[in-house]
Design an enzyme around this catalytic site. Sequence first.
Site, PDB file in Angstrom:
ATOM      1  N   ASP A 112     -31.055 -18.336  67.616  1.00  0.00           N
ATOM      2  CA  ASP A 112     -31.954 -17.209  67.858  1.00  0.00           C
ATOM      3  C   ASP A 112     -31.486 -15.927  67.174  1.00  0.00           C
ATOM      4  O   ASP A 112     -30.364 -15.853  66.663  1.00  0.00           O
ATOM      5  CB  ASP A 112     -32.132 -16.975  69.369  1.00  0.00           C
ATOM      6  CG  ASP A 112     -30.828 -17.118  70.156  1.00  0.00           C
ATOM      7  OD1 ASP A 112     -29.753 -16.936  69.551  1.00  0.00           O
ATOM      8  OD2 ASP A 112     -30.877 -17.412  71.357  1.00  0.00           O
TER       9      ASP A 112
ATOM     10  N   GLU B 195     -36.659 -18.436  78.014  1.00  0.00           N
ATOM     11  CA  GLU B 195     -36.566 -17.876  79.355  1.00  0.00           C
ATOM     12  C   GLU B 195     -37.307 -18.780  80.354  1.00  0.00           C
ATOM     13  O   GLU B 195     -38.097 -19.642  79.944  1.00  0.00           O
ATOM     14  CB  GLU B 195     -37.189 -16.469  79.350  1.00  0.00           C
ATOM     15  CG  GLU B 195     -36.464 -15.463  78.455  1.00  0.00           C
ATOM     16  CD  GLU B 195     -35.211 -14.876  79.093  1.00  0.00           C
ATOM     17  OE1 GLU B 195     -34.600 -15.525  79.973  1.00  0.00           O
ATOM     18  OE2 GLU B 195     -34.817 -13.757  78.711  1.00  0.00           O
TER      19      GLU B 195
ATOM     20  N   ASN C  84     -29.995 -16.831  84.363  1.00  0.00           N
ATOM     21  CA  ASN C  84     -31.263 -17.336  84.887  1.00  0.00           C
ATOM     22  C   ASN C  84     -31.585 -18.735  84.355  1.00  0.00           C
ATOM     23  O   ASN C  84     -32.704 -19.218  84.490  1.00  0.00           O
ATOM     24  CB  ASN C  84     -32.406 -16.360  84.559  1.00  0.00           C
ATOM     25  CG  ASN C  84     -32.630 -16.201  83.049  1.00  0.00           C
ATOM     26  OD1 ASN C  84     -32.022 -16.905  82.244  1.00  0.00           O
ATOM     27  ND2 ASN C  84     -33.501 -15.277  82.663  1.00  0.00           N
TER      28      ASN C  84
ATOM     29  N   HIS D 203     -31.539 -19.699  81.137  1.00  0.00           N
ATOM     30  CA  HIS D 203     -32.122 -19.819  79.791  1.00  0.00           C
ATOM     31  C   HIS D 203     -31.136 -20.475  78.824  1.00  0.00           C
ATOM     32  O   HIS D 203     -29.919 -20.363  78.981  1.00  0.00           O
ATOM     33  CB  HIS D 203     -32.644 -18.471  79.258  1.00  0.00           C
ATOM     34  CG  HIS D 203     -31.604 -17.469  78.876  1.00  0.00           C
ATOM     35  ND1 HIS D 203     -31.654 -16.149  79.259  1.00  0.00           N
ATOM     36  CD2 HIS D 203     -30.476 -17.558  78.106  1.00  0.00           C
ATOM     37  CE1 HIS D 203     -30.633 -15.493  78.753  1.00  0.00           C
ATOM     38  NE2 HIS D 203     -29.891 -16.334  78.048  1.00  0.00           N
TER      39      HIS D 203
HETATM   40  C1  F6R Z   1     -27.279 -16.871  72.270  1.00  0.00           C
HETATM   41  C2  F6R Z   1     -28.158 -17.532  73.216  1.00  0.00           C
HETATM   42  C3  F6R Z   1     -28.160 -17.219  74.662  1.00  0.00           C
HETATM   43  C4  F6R Z   1     -26.754 -17.120  75.260  1.00  0.00           C
HETATM   44  C5  F6R Z   1     -26.835 -16.827  76.741  1.00  0.00           C
HETATM   45  C6  F6R Z   1     -25.464 -16.667  77.374  1.00  0.00           C
HETATM   46  O1  F6R Z   1     -27.483 -17.356  70.964  1.00  0.00           O
HETATM   47  O2  F6R Z   1     -28.915 -18.322  72.781  1.00  0.00           O
HETATM   48  O3  F6R Z   1     -28.866 -18.241  75.333  1.00  0.00           O
HETATM   49  O4  F6R Z   1     -26.080 -18.316  75.048  1.00  0.00           O
HETATM   50  O5  F6R Z   1     -27.571 -15.657  76.957  1.00  0.00           O
HETATM   51  O6  F6R Z   1     -24.856 -15.536  76.843  1.00  0.00           O
HETATM   52  P1  F6R Z   1     -23.294 -15.263  77.076  1.00  0.00           P
HETATM   53  O7  F6R Z   1     -22.577 -16.372  76.412  1.00  0.00           O
HETATM   54  O8  F6R Z   1     -23.055 -13.942  76.419  1.00  0.00           O
HETATM   55  O9  F6R Z   1     -23.090 -15.242  78.551  1.00  0.00           O
END
Ligand code: F6R
Length: 241
Positions: free
Chosen positions: A67, A139, A132, A134
């Site tokens: 992403d 989401e 959450n 995701h």
């Molecule tokens: C990032 C991504 C997100 C993160 C998630 C957890 O490329 O796709 O899904 O993996 O938000 O973020 P952290 O690792 O910062 O807790």
Amino acid sequence: MNVIVVKDYDAVSKEAFAVMKEVVTNKKDAVLGLATGSSPIGLYKNMIQDHKDNGTSYAQCQSFNLDEYVGIDRNHPESYWTFMHENLFKGIDLPEDKIHVPYGSTKEDCEGYEKAMENVSVDVQVLGIGGNGHIGFNEPGTPFDSVTHKVDLKQSTIEDNARLFFNGKIEDVPTQAVSMGIANIMKAKKVLLIASGEGKAKAIQATVEGPKTTDVPASALQDHPDCILVVDEAAASLLKK
Ligand code: F6R
């Protein structure tokens, strides 16, 4: 799902690296699905160190990131393009023209990323998980058959991202992103999800033991034939089994 529980973040990173190393050792031209965020930073540090110490090469590999934010330039210090170069690419020998990170926000931009992945089969997809549930920026509520698309980030995701990045300035965090869909993630041959800390415990419990539901996007992984979750004790603390 194969859930590996280890003590702390350091151990998570070492364990995740062992999975990655096996993939790239067995297949010199492996296709790597990569994530940003705080969770994989330790894995990437291990990859860089191993490249330096043991010469493990990524010269024939290619990478596809999950992403990217919408509305900030690729060269912005907080773009995922910049994150990947700072935290991984500048320390290994993956050729620049083999690096793919989605960019843009139009239907054509999303279709372009799908086209780039068309004839590719990801050997290992690295994932973090949102509080959450995701994965990527899929989401809660995202259909399991989704492909690359533009997303409106949930307020909780924006707040999480401001806590760790953007110098804590919530007003600077973009409100939209482009993300691979859940269907893209599910196509990977192997999924490697990394989670650490108490803040991930609810999401990990729901992913592993809850019903399969679009309310918890990561629960789609229950159907994946080769999904490894590497979690620390805090992230595993709500697991019943
Ligand atoms: C990032 C991504 C997100 C993160 C998630 C957890 O490329 O796709 O899904 O993996 O938000 O973020 P952290 O690792 O910062 O807790």
